[in-house]
Motif scaffolding. Structure first.
Motif, PDB file in Angstrom:
ATOM      1  N   ASN A   1       0.785  -1.235  -0.017  1.00 52.71           N
ATOM      2  CA  ASN A   1       0.152   0.059   0.216  1.00 52.71           C
ATOM      3  C   ASN A   1       0.824   1.306  -0.055  1.00 52.71           C
ATOM      4  O   ASN A   1       0.583   2.180  -0.449  1.00 52.71           O
ATOM      5  CB  ASN A   1      -0.799   0.131   1.241  1.00 52.71           C
ATOM      6  CG  ASN A   1      -2.070  -1.128   1.253  1.00 52.71           C
ATOM      7  OD1 ASN A   1      -2.365  -1.593  -0.158  1.00 52.71           O
ATOM      8  ND2 ASN A   1      -2.783  -1.446   2.328  1.00 52.71           N
ATOM      9  N   VAL A   2       1.958   1.297   0.638  1.00 50.37           N
ATOM     10  CA  VAL A   2       2.783   2.440   0.960  1.00 50.37           C
ATOM     11  C   VAL A   2       3.394   2.540  -0.423  1.00 50.37           C
ATOM     12  O   VAL A   2       3.630   3.637  -1.024  1.00 50.37           O
ATOM     13  CB  VAL A   2       4.178   2.222   1.817  1.00 50.37           C
ATOM     14  CG1 VAL A   2       5.163   3.162   1.866  1.00 50.37           C
ATOM     15  CG2 VAL A   2       3.368   1.976   3.232  1.00 50.37           C
ATOM     16  N   LEU A   3       3.949   1.541  -1.375  1.00 49.52           N
ATOM     17  CA  LEU A   3       4.474   1.554  -2.539  1.00 49.52           C
ATOM     18  C   LEU A   3       3.520   2.212  -3.413  1.00 49.52           C
ATOM     19  O   LEU A   3       3.843   2.993  -4.361  1.00 49.52           O
ATOM     20  CB  LEU A   3       4.964   0.145  -3.029  1.00 49.52           C
ATOM     21  CG  LEU A   3       6.207  -0.197  -2.634  1.00 49.52           C
ATOM     22  CD1 LEU A   3       6.402  -1.796  -2.746  1.00 49.52           C
ATOM     23  CD2 LEU A   3       7.432   0.425  -2.733  1.00 49.52           C
TER      24      LEU A   3
ATOM     25  N   ALA B   1       3.413   5.953  -2.868  1.00 53.20           N
ATOM     26  CA  ALA B   1       4.602   6.647  -3.175  1.00 53.20           C
ATOM     27  C   ALA B   1       4.418   6.832  -4.861  1.00 53.20           C
ATOM     28  O   ALA B   1       4.831   7.839  -5.276  1.00 53.20           O
ATOM     29  CB  ALA B   1       5.775   5.590  -2.941  1.00 53.20           C
ATOM     30  N   SER B   2       3.809   5.877  -5.536  1.00 51.86           N
ATOM     31  CA  SER B   2       3.896   5.695  -7.036  1.00 51.86           C
ATOM     32  C   SER B   2       2.654   6.941  -7.310  1.00 51.86           C
ATOM     33  O   SER B   2       3.011   7.888  -8.244  1.00 51.86           O
ATOM     34  CB  SER B   2       3.288   4.605  -7.830  1.00 51.86           C
ATOM     35  OG  SER B   2       4.177   3.611  -7.547  1.00 51.86           O
ATOM     36  N   GLU B   3       1.682   7.073  -6.374  1.00 47.56           N
ATOM     37  CA  GLU B   3       0.722   7.960  -6.812  1.00 47.56           C
ATOM     38  C   GLU B   3       1.346   9.593  -6.650  1.00 47.56           C
ATOM     39  O   GLU B   3       1.044  10.464  -7.325  1.00 47.56           O
ATOM     40  CB  GLU B   3      -0.483   7.863  -5.870  1.00 47.56           C
ATOM     41  CG  GLU B   3      -1.336   6.605  -6.176  1.00 47.56           C
ATOM     42  CD  GLU B   3      -2.632   6.365  -5.373  1.00 47.56           C
ATOM     43  OE1 GLU B   3      -2.409   7.429  -4.466  1.00 47.56           O
ATOM     44  OE2 GLU B   3      -3.211   5.618  -5.496  1.00 47.56           O
TER      45      GLU B   3
ATOM     46  N   LEU C   1       3.600  14.583  -8.633  1.00 46.23           N
ATOM     47  CA  LEU C   1       4.570  15.486  -8.628  1.00 46.23           C
ATOM     48  C   LEU C   1       4.978  15.633 -10.347  1.00 46.23           C
ATOM     49  O   LEU C   1       5.310  16.704 -10.682  1.00 46.23           O
ATOM     50  CB  LEU C   1       5.645  15.044  -7.802  1.00 46.23           C
ATOM     51  CG  LEU C   1       5.510  15.104  -6.350  1.00 46.23           C
ATOM     52  CD1 LEU C   1       6.772  14.358  -5.563  1.00 46.23           C
ATOM     53  CD2 LEU C   1       5.624  16.498  -5.995  1.00 46.23           C
ATOM     54  N   HIS C   2       4.848  14.744 -10.906  1.00 41.65           N
ATOM     55  CA  HIS C   2       5.116  14.721 -12.319  1.00 41.65           C
ATOM     56  C   HIS C   2       4.389  15.639 -13.298  1.00 41.65           C
ATOM     57  O   HIS C   2       4.629  16.606 -14.007  1.00 41.65           O
ATOM     58  CB  HIS C   2       5.285  13.363 -13.101  1.00 41.65           C
ATOM     59  CG  HIS C   2       5.439  13.293 -14.738  1.00 41.65           C
ATOM     60  ND1 HIS C   2       6.762  13.575 -15.000  1.00 41.65           N
ATOM     61  CD2 HIS C   2       4.482  13.195 -15.472  1.00 41.65           C
ATOM     62  CE1 HIS C   2       6.485  13.549 -16.387  1.00 41.65           C
ATOM     63  NE2 HIS C   2       5.120  13.254 -16.531  1.00 41.65           N
ATOM     64  N   THR C   3       3.105  15.653 -12.675  1.00 36.16           N
ATOM     65  CA  THR C   3       1.844  16.295 -13.429  1.00 36.16           C
ATOM     66  C   THR C   3       2.135  17.713 -13.039  1.00 36.16           C
ATOM     67  O   THR C   3       2.099  18.705 -13.639  1.00 36.16           O
ATOM     68  CB  THR C   3       0.596  15.854 -12.820  1.00 36.16           C
ATOM     69  OG1 THR C   3       0.333  14.559 -13.192  1.00 36.16           O
ATOM     70  CG2 THR C   3      -0.543  16.694 -13.615  1.00 36.16           C
ATOM     71  N   LEU C   4       2.631  17.858 -11.588  1.00 35.75           N
ATOM     72  CA  LEU C   4       2.623  19.361 -11.181  1.00 35.75           C
ATOM     73  C   LEU C   4       3.998  19.918 -11.951  1.00 35.75           C
ATOM     74  O   LEU C   4       4.092  21.100 -12.478  1.00 35.75           O
ATOM     75  CB  LEU C   4       3.031  19.364  -9.531  1.00 35.75           C
ATOM     76  CG  LEU C   4       3.273  20.716  -9.140  1.00 35.75           C
ATOM     77  CD1 LEU C   4       2.136  21.777  -9.139  1.00 35.75           C
ATOM     78  CD2 LEU C   4       3.591  20.495  -7.722  1.00 35.75           C
ATOM     79  N   SER C   5       4.939  19.297 -12.077  1.00 34.72           N
ATOM     80  CA  SER C   5       6.136  19.733 -12.715  1.00 34.72           C
ATOM     81  C   SER C   5       5.882  19.873 -14.287  1.00 34.72           C
ATOM     82  O   SER C   5       6.329  21.067 -14.679  1.00 34.72           O
ATOM     83  CB  SER C   5       7.214  18.539 -12.489  1.00 34.72           C
ATOM     84  OG  SER C   5       8.702  19.039 -13.572  1.00 34.72           O
ATOM     85  N   HIS C   6       5.270  19.079 -14.891  1.00 39.66           N
ATOM     86  CA  HIS C   6       4.768  19.225 -16.334  1.00 39.66           C
ATOM     87  C   HIS C   6       4.306  20.528 -16.541  1.00 39.66           C
ATOM     88  O   HIS C   6       4.220  21.082 -17.578  1.00 39.66           O
ATOM     89  CB  HIS C   6       4.105  18.108 -16.836  1.00 39.66           C
ATOM     90  CG  HIS C   6       4.037  18.148 -18.341  1.00 39.66           C
ATOM     91  ND1 HIS C   6       5.047  17.998 -19.120  1.00 39.66           N
ATOM     92  CD2 HIS C   6       2.996  18.194 -19.028  1.00 39.66           C
ATOM     93  CE1 HIS C   6       4.659  17.916 -20.396  1.00 39.66           C
ATOM     94  NE2 HIS C   6       3.244  18.074 -20.394  1.00 39.66           N
ATOM     95  N   ARG C   7       3.128  20.777 -15.456  1.00 37.05           N
ATOM     96  CA  ARG C   7       2.505  22.047 -15.607  1.00 37.05           C
ATOM     97  C   ARG C   7       3.312  23.266 -15.714  1.00 37.05           C
ATOM     98  O   ARG C   7       3.226  24.166 -16.046  1.00 37.05           O
ATOM     99  CB  ARG C   7       1.387  22.230 -14.539  1.00 37.05           C
ATOM    100  CG  ARG C   7      -0.083  21.437 -14.957  1.00 37.05           C
ATOM    101  CD  ARG C   7      -0.760  21.237 -13.727  1.00 37.05           C
ATOM    102  NE  ARG C   7      -0.815  22.140 -12.788  1.00 37.05           N
ATOM    103  CZ  ARG C   7      -1.268  22.127 -11.586  1.00 37.05           C
ATOM    104  NH1 ARG C   7      -1.489  20.754 -10.982  1.00 37.05           N
ATOM    105  NH2 ARG C   7      -1.259  23.060 -10.685  1.00 37.05           N
ATOM    106  N   LEU C   8       4.392  23.227 -14.586  1.00 40.85           N
ATOM    107  CA  LEU C   8       5.341  24.315 -14.615  1.00 40.85           C
ATOM    108  C   LEU C   8       6.354  24.226 -15.748  1.00 40.85           C
ATOM    109  O   LEU C   8       6.738  25.559 -16.267  1.00 40.85           O
ATOM    110  CB  LEU C   8       5.990  24.163 -13.462  1.00 40.85           C
ATOM    111  CG  LEU C   8       5.271  24.192 -11.817  1.00 40.85           C
ATOM    112  CD1 LEU C   8       6.126  23.924 -10.734  1.00 40.85           C
ATOM    113  CD2 LEU C   8       4.622  25.703 -11.931  1.00 40.85           C
ATOM    114  N   HIS C   9       6.965  23.395 -16.237  1.00 43.44           N
ATOM    115  CA  HIS C   9       7.613  23.204 -17.383  1.00 43.44           C
ATOM    116  C   HIS C   9       7.450  21.992 -18.091  1.00 43.44           C
ATOM    117  O   HIS C   9       7.877  20.691 -17.617  1.00 43.44           O
ATOM    118  CB  HIS C   9       9.028  23.407 -16.970  1.00 43.44           C
ATOM    119  CG  HIS C   9      10.005  23.733 -18.137  1.00 43.44           C
ATOM    120  ND1 HIS C   9      10.184  24.868 -18.683  1.00 43.44           N
ATOM    121  CD2 HIS C   9      10.955  22.938 -18.617  1.00 43.44           C
ATOM    122  CE1 HIS C   9      11.093  24.951 -19.604  1.00 43.44           C
ATOM    123  NE2 HIS C   9      11.695  23.556 -19.611  1.00 43.44           N
TER     124      HIS C   9
END
Length: 579
Positions: free
Chosen positions: A416-418, A421-423, A428-436
């Protein structure tokens, strides 16, 4: 100190007074005398002295009786008996003869400058060391040579004059100087006629005739004329052949011109000599000038008789030429040009000021937006990611405690923790992609916008139709980032305002520019409302395109959908420093 403050201001230096008596043959009503006098006075006025001028007139035209002239002389001798001038100027043959006869006895020691006469007119006087000046030098032969060049084939020469003493003197000079042409040309002297008869004769001159005008101060009936302003124009107007005159004062009334005695030039010479003597030079040290002549012609008369300027002697001065279009309108055009330059400078200033104000406003909005976005990101990281990471930490502690009691349950908790972590990693990837967009940076403009459209469609539930045409694989990073942000902001606005679930994105190359558009068929809006209340997103898109030397436009009407368009050069004018 107070003494220094109240010292009187030094005034202009006082000029020394010099008294100059001028004896004129005729009054200033004579154009020749007026012209000579004007130029002489101009030189005297520019001297370092305060000139007191005492004009005296012999008026030999009106008072030509010798007894009357003797009375004039005696009155002037008495007038200046006890009031000696510093200098005497004699303008004309009679004033010069008067000074030659009287200066030793009545004007002893006073220097004399003469002008306005030839040696022959003044009876070839013997001048002592007190005299200097300028002899008029009439050269009708040079004028006749020019006339023959202008009118080849001429066979007849008509010399026109009057019967006054001045007229006869000038006629004698012409006869003497033209004697050498008697064998080749037919000469006729019309110098003893009344004016009506003379004018009638001039109207019927034979072909191939040249008219030489001397001077006509009085005709055969005794009628007096001002030679330059009365007789000369009448003669030039009546003659059916070109008329050539003796001096520059006769020019401008219909005569062609010639090698003319210049009364204007003579006036300057006489004035200059007078100033030199007032400065201390002796008359005998100033050489007498013989002739103040120049080739001068009337452009209008040249045209009237079909004469060519190319046939004039080198250095000839052509007067009364009509001004060119530039000369007539040059000042107007210069004024208009200066006015337009001022308007252009003002318009440029206003444009730059607006751009600066606009950029400052946008900068302020961007700073505010950045701070807002930072606050939102901080809140999202704190409220979402921090809590989720804290929960993962608790789940790991629980799993650790459970390992010894129930290994299978501990394994399930770790799984469940893994998953959590994947989610978090995906979010975080989506957030980063929105920024750049990393895709834009790694793969280029078309893949970057393609990924953006797919992600937007998946996240926002809006179908995006993307069409690209001839877009280069390699695009300048600033251009690529500009178009990416415009599409990104355009899609956001579409989702937020249009109410539509379909969007069209077009990206194409046209010449040396890239065109991008984002459109929908949603509710649209009134562009007037946009001008009144413009958001940061639109301002940022417009500013991005403008900074790269491109343009940005919005097309929309209520109920007719919205289309945003941007055109950016492939090679930008300015590099952007922010994403």
């Amino acid at each position: 100190m107070s003494c220094l403050l109240f010292q009187p201001v030094a005034g202009p230096e006082l000029k020394q007074v010099r008294r100059v008596a001028v004896f004129y043959e005729l009054g200033l009503s004579s154009p020749a005398v007026a012209l000579l006098d004007r130029e002489m006075r101009a030189v005297l006025d520019n001297s370092r002295y305060q000139i007191e001028l005492y004009p005296e007139y012999l008026e030999t035209t009106l008072f030509d009786d010798p007894a009357e002239q003797q009375q004039f002389r005696e009155s002037y001798i008495r007038k200046y008996q006890n009031r000696k001038p510093d200098l005497i100027v004699a303008l004309g043959p009679s004033p010069l003869r008067f000074m030659v006869d009287a200066h030793e006895k009545f004007f002893a020691g006073i220097p004399i400058v003469f002008g306005g006469t030839s040696e022959q007119q003044a009876d070839n006087p013997t001048l002592d060391s007190h005299f200097t000046g300028c002899w008029a030098n009439f050269e009708p032969a040079k004028t006749l040579n020019v006339a023959l060049r202008l009118q080849p084939g001429s066979r007849h020469v008509v010399v026109v004059g009057g019967i006054s003493n001045f007229d006869k003197h000038l006629e004698a000079i012409f006869r003497d100087r033209l004697h050498g042409y008697d064998a080749s040309l037919d000469f006729t002297y019309l110098t003893d006629l009344d004016m009506p008869t003379l004018l009638e004769r001039l109207k019927h001159l034979p072909d191939h005739t040249i008219v030489l005008y001397t001077h006509l101060g009085r005709d055969a009936r005794g009628v007096r004329y001002v030679g330059a302003s009365q007789a000369g124009p009448m003669i030039a107007g009546a003659a059916n052949a070109p008329v050539f005159g003796p001096s520059d004062v006769d020019l401008g009334q219909g005569q062609v011109g010639g090698y003319l005695h210049s009364f204007a030039k003579e006036g300057k010479i006489v004035g200059t000599m007078a100033v030199r003597i007032l400065d201390g030079e002796r008359p005998q040290d100033i050489p007498i000038v013989h002739g103040a002549n120049a080739y001068k012609f009337d452009w209008r008369a040249l045209r009237r008789w079909g004469f060519r300027e190319i046939d004039l002697p080198t250095g000839s001065e052509v007067l009364f030429r009509p001004p060119t279009l530039w000369q007539r309108t040059g000042r107007i055009w210069i004024t208009v040009l200066v006015f337009l330059l001022c308007l252009s400078a003002l318009a440029l200033y206003i444009r730059l000021k607006k751009a600066k104000d606009r950029q400052m406003t946008l900068s302020g909005m961007l700073i505010t937006a950045q701070e807002t976005e930072r606050s939102r990101l901080a809140s999202e990281i704190h409220d979402d990611f921090s809590q989720r990471l804290a929960l993962m930490a608790l789940e790991l502690e629980t799993a650790e405690e459970t390992i010894s009691i129930s290994p299978d349950e501990a394994v399930q908790q770790v799984h469940n923790v893994l998953n959590s972590a994947s989610e978090i990693g995906a979010d975080l990837h989506t957030l980063s992609h929105r920024l750049h967009s990393s895709t834009l940076e790694r793969l280029g403009l078309v893949p970057g916008i393609t990924a953006l459209c797919k992600e937007f469609a998946a996240q926002q539930g809006v179908e995006v139709d993307l069409v690209t045409d001839d877009v280069p694989r390699s695009v300048h990073p600033d251009v690529a980032l500009c178009l990416f942000r415009i599409v990104q902001e355009g899609l956001r606005n579409l989702k937020k305002h249009s109410g539509e679930t379909k969007a069209q994105v077009r990206l194409r190359k046209a010449g040396d520019k890239l065109h991008v558009s984002v459109s929908d068929e949603g509710i649209g809006f009134d562009l007037h409302d946009l001008r009144v209340k413009e958001g940061l997103g639109i301002r940022s898109m417009e500013e991005r395109a403008y900074l790269l030397g491109g343009r940005f436009e919005i097309h929309s009407k209520p109920g007719k959908g919205t289309r945003i368009e941007a055109v950016v050069p492939l090679q930008p004018k300015t590099a952007l420093s922010t994403g």
